[in-house]
Design an enzyme around this catalytic site. Sequence first.
Site, PDB file in Angstrom:
ATOM      1  N   ARG A 283     -14.083  29.304  -0.459  1.00 46.67           N
ATOM      2  CA  ARG A 283     -12.967  30.205  -0.143  1.00 46.67           C
ATOM      3  C   ARG A 283     -13.155  30.878   1.217  1.00 46.67           C
ATOM      4  O   ARG A 283     -12.185  31.251   1.869  1.00 46.67           O
ATOM      5  CB  ARG A 283     -12.781  31.223  -1.273  1.00 46.67           C
TER       6      ARG A 283
ATOM      7  N   ASP B 106     -18.442  17.842  -2.731  1.00 40.72           N
ATOM      8  CA  ASP B 106     -17.776  19.106  -2.402  1.00 40.72           C
ATOM      9  C   ASP B 106     -16.992  19.020  -1.078  1.00 40.72           C
ATOM     10  O   ASP B 106     -16.430  20.003  -0.624  1.00 40.72           O
ATOM     11  CB  ASP B 106     -18.830  20.222  -2.345  1.00 40.72           C
TER      12      ASP B 106
ATOM     13  N   ASP C  16     -23.175  21.195  -1.375  1.00 33.31           N
ATOM     14  CA  ASP C  16     -23.140  22.587  -1.832  1.00 33.31           C
ATOM     15  C   ASP C  16     -24.325  22.854  -2.751  1.00 33.31           C
ATOM     16  O   ASP C  16     -24.259  22.613  -3.955  1.00 33.31           O
ATOM     17  CB  ASP C  16     -21.811  22.860  -2.556  1.00 33.31           C
TER      18      ASP C  16
ATOM     19  N   LYS D 269     -27.816  26.580  -7.080  1.00 32.67           N
ATOM     20  CA  LYS D 269     -27.310  26.013  -8.332  1.00 32.67           C
ATOM     21  C   LYS D 269     -28.463  25.447  -9.161  1.00 32.67           C
ATOM     22  O   LYS D 269     -29.471  25.026  -8.604  1.00 32.67           O
ATOM     23  CB  LYS D 269     -26.351  24.849  -8.029  1.00 32.67           C
TER      24      LYS D 269
ATOM     25  N   GLU E 244     -18.518  29.685  -1.621  1.00 30.30           N
ATOM     26  CA  GLU E 244     -18.450  29.476  -0.170  1.00 30.30           C
ATOM     27  C   GLU E 244     -17.145  28.839   0.282  1.00 30.30           C
ATOM     28  O   GLU E 244     -16.687  29.075   1.397  1.00 30.30           O
ATOM     29  CB  GLU E 244     -19.644  28.618   0.297  1.00 30.30           C
TER      30      GLU E 244
ATOM     31  N   LYS F 260     -11.258  21.867   2.323  1.00 32.70           N
ATOM     32  CA  LYS F 260     -12.669  22.267   2.206  1.00 32.70           C
ATOM     33  C   LYS F 260     -13.547  21.033   2.274  1.00 32.70           C
ATOM     34  O   LYS F 260     -13.410  20.129   1.456  1.00 32.70           O
ATOM     35  CB  LYS F 260     -12.895  22.992   0.873  1.00 32.70           C
TER      36      LYS F 260
ATOM     37  N   ASP G 286     -22.546  31.078  -3.514  1.00 33.67           N
ATOM     38  CA  ASP G 286     -22.008  29.822  -4.050  1.00 33.67           C
ATOM     39  C   ASP G 286     -20.475  29.816  -4.068  1.00 33.67           C
ATOM     40  O   ASP G 286     -19.863  28.788  -4.320  1.00 33.67           O
ATOM     41  CB  ASP G 286     -22.569  29.591  -5.464  1.00 33.67           C
TER      42      ASP G 286
HETATM   43  N1  BES Z   1     -18.102  23.535  -5.168  1.00 33.43           N
HETATM   44  C1  BES Z   1     -18.181  24.514  -6.173  1.00 33.43           C
HETATM   45  C2  BES Z   1     -17.188  24.300  -7.298  1.00 33.43           C
HETATM   46  C3  BES Z   1     -17.474  23.198  -8.262  1.00 33.43           C
HETATM   47  C4  BES Z   1     -18.565  23.281  -9.120  1.00 33.43           C
HETATM   48  C5  BES Z   1     -16.636  22.140  -8.355  1.00 33.43           C
HETATM   49  C6  BES Z   1     -18.806  22.254 -10.022  1.00 33.43           C
HETATM   50  C7  BES Z   1     -16.866  21.122  -9.245  1.00 33.43           C
HETATM   51  C8  BES Z   1     -17.956  21.175 -10.073  1.00 33.43           C
HETATM   52  C9  BES Z   1     -17.906  25.889  -5.584  1.00 33.43           C
HETATM   53  O1  BES Z   1     -18.335  26.104  -4.294  1.00 33.43           O
HETATM   54  C10 BES Z   1     -18.609  26.866  -6.458  1.00 33.43           C
HETATM   55  O2  BES Z   1     -19.800  26.823  -6.497  1.00 33.43           O
HETATM   56  N2  BES Z   1     -17.837  27.708  -7.135  1.00 33.43           N
HETATM   57  C11 BES Z   1     -18.377  28.663  -8.026  1.00 33.43           C
HETATM   58  C12 BES Z   1     -17.648  29.966  -7.810  1.00 33.43           C
HETATM   59  C13 BES Z   1     -18.289  31.149  -8.414  1.00 33.43           C
HETATM   60  C14 BES Z   1     -19.629  31.413  -7.772  1.00 33.43           C
HETATM   61  C15 BES Z   1     -17.362  32.321  -8.241  1.00 33.43           C
HETATM   62  C16 BES Z   1     -18.183  28.173  -9.445  1.00 33.43           C
HETATM   63  O3  BES Z   1     -17.157  27.543  -9.743  1.00 33.43           O
HETATM   64  O4  BES Z   1     -19.070  28.391 -10.268  1.00 33.43           O
HETATM   65 ZN    ZN Z   2     -18.468  24.424  -3.132  1.00 40.64          ZN
HETATM   66 MN    MN Z   3     -20.373  26.692  -4.248  1.00 43.74          MN
END
Ligand code: BES
Ligand code: ZN
Ligand code: MN
Length: 468
Positions: free
Chosen positions: A318, A255, A237, A244, A316, A232, A314
């Site tokens: 996956r 990211d 992001d 966010k 994204e 990824k 968010d």
């Molecule tokens: N890139 C983020 C995950 C992340 C967030 C990694 C903070 C490290 C620190 C990912 O794309 C994301 O936003 N994931 C969400 C998923 C949720 C919306 C199901 C998350 O982890 O909150």
């Molecule tokens: Zn992300």
């Molecule tokens: Mn995200």
Amino acid sequence: MELLFDEAPSFVRLQFCTVSQAGEKSGLPQREFSGQEGSLALLRESGRVLAWAGLGSDTGLGEDELRRAAGTAARGLVAAGFECICIIAGPYSGFAKAIVEGAIIGAYSFAGYKSGAGSAPRGLGQLSLPGLDAQERLWASEGAALAEAVNRVRDLGNMPPNMLTPAVLASKAEDYVRRTGACLRIWDEYDLAGEGFAGHLAVGGGSANPPRFILLERELDPAFPTVAVVGKAVTFDSGGICIKPGKDLEEMKFDKMGGLAALGLLEAVTLLKVPVNMIVAVCAAENMPGNNACRPSDVITLYGGKTVEIGDTDAEGRLLLAEGLAYVTRRFQPDLTLDIGTLTGAVCVALGMHRAGLFSDDDELAETIFRAGERSGDLCWRLPLGREFSKEMEGRIADLRNIGSSRWGGASKGAAFLEHFKGEGRWAHIDIGGSGMPDTALPHIDAGATGAGVRMLAEALRAMYPQG
Ligand code: BES
Ligand code: ZN
Ligand code: MN
């Protein structure tokens, strides 16, 4: 960085010091120096600078202790302006790999963009380890190769998102072609549209910097097993329409670390001469809330034909990894498929910042990767997959949904989503949402991108596919 094996009299001479249970210090007798873990003493003797790195207690010393001590010392020495270090491994020469790895990773700091001559931090120019036998020299060289692959990943990782867009990342993949002999194919936004990569287009749709799918293929011998790694690489992001909160945004340039780790792994596997054919797919996009951004409740058909409801823009990563997995498994039928990315914040909640989440339906594979993590100091911990998570990822009006219905077990739900795309071969998913997203500096590693996953997976592949 140049690795040497001679005495190099003009370099700082670094030795290790331990403290016995009775309080006796090995190496440096001076009372002023504690010899404790992380300590560093410098003195000048007949014109030469001598340095001692404390290892602490002399019992239970292993690779990890030496790696850390070398890292802390090299970081300190480089910060003090010494660019050439001669390490006397002495009784620890069996740990030459860990020492070299620790020193090169520890000495790294990002050059940055400060204007003005001489404002860039200096790095490690030369590192010499005298007194090693042939086997130990080989280990030291391997350590240097791995560490430099990691530092290259960190260099790209630390680049700001306005400078490292998906298209620029694709051009950086050219450097890996030169270093690994792989062939490269890049899909731009028109190719992606033509070949049905709706996930990439949905994630990247809101950005003025269009997505790229980057594929590197390194075929050594058709008789060798094929390993595919999908990474990824979200260059920034923002969360998209589900934007966010402000305080979380700045670190979201990291990211992209999964995609970069996949590139670093290709380099490491090349340098270590692991007998596999390797496929690397880097799924690069910028997740922004523009007027062509995807929306919560959109339904898209991913590459390979599965339909997905976007419950949260968010989630994204996956969508990108699913398409990368679908593509590589369909096109290459790999024996082993790995995917890696900063997929969830939930994995930090579960494991903290120093271990990646490891998911696999294959116990033996999971055990191999876990043990490679312990050996390399690039750590992971297995977390569950299972029906209870998969069930939650089913769609209401489409095959799947990119978020679950509850708040809990987020890392496992991300993994359960990806499991639908794993193909026929063996598969593991590595979530570096904690270990790839830097927190603060450690004594032996500077702040900024960590390069998590490269050494762990390189060690795992080496263990799985030993040379001839
Ligand atoms: N890139 C983020 C995950 C992340 C967030 C990694 C903070 C490290 C620190 C990912 O794309 C994301 O936003 N994931 C969400 C998923 C949720 C919306 C199901 C998350 O982890 O909150
Ligand atoms: Zn992300
Ligand atoms: Mn995200």
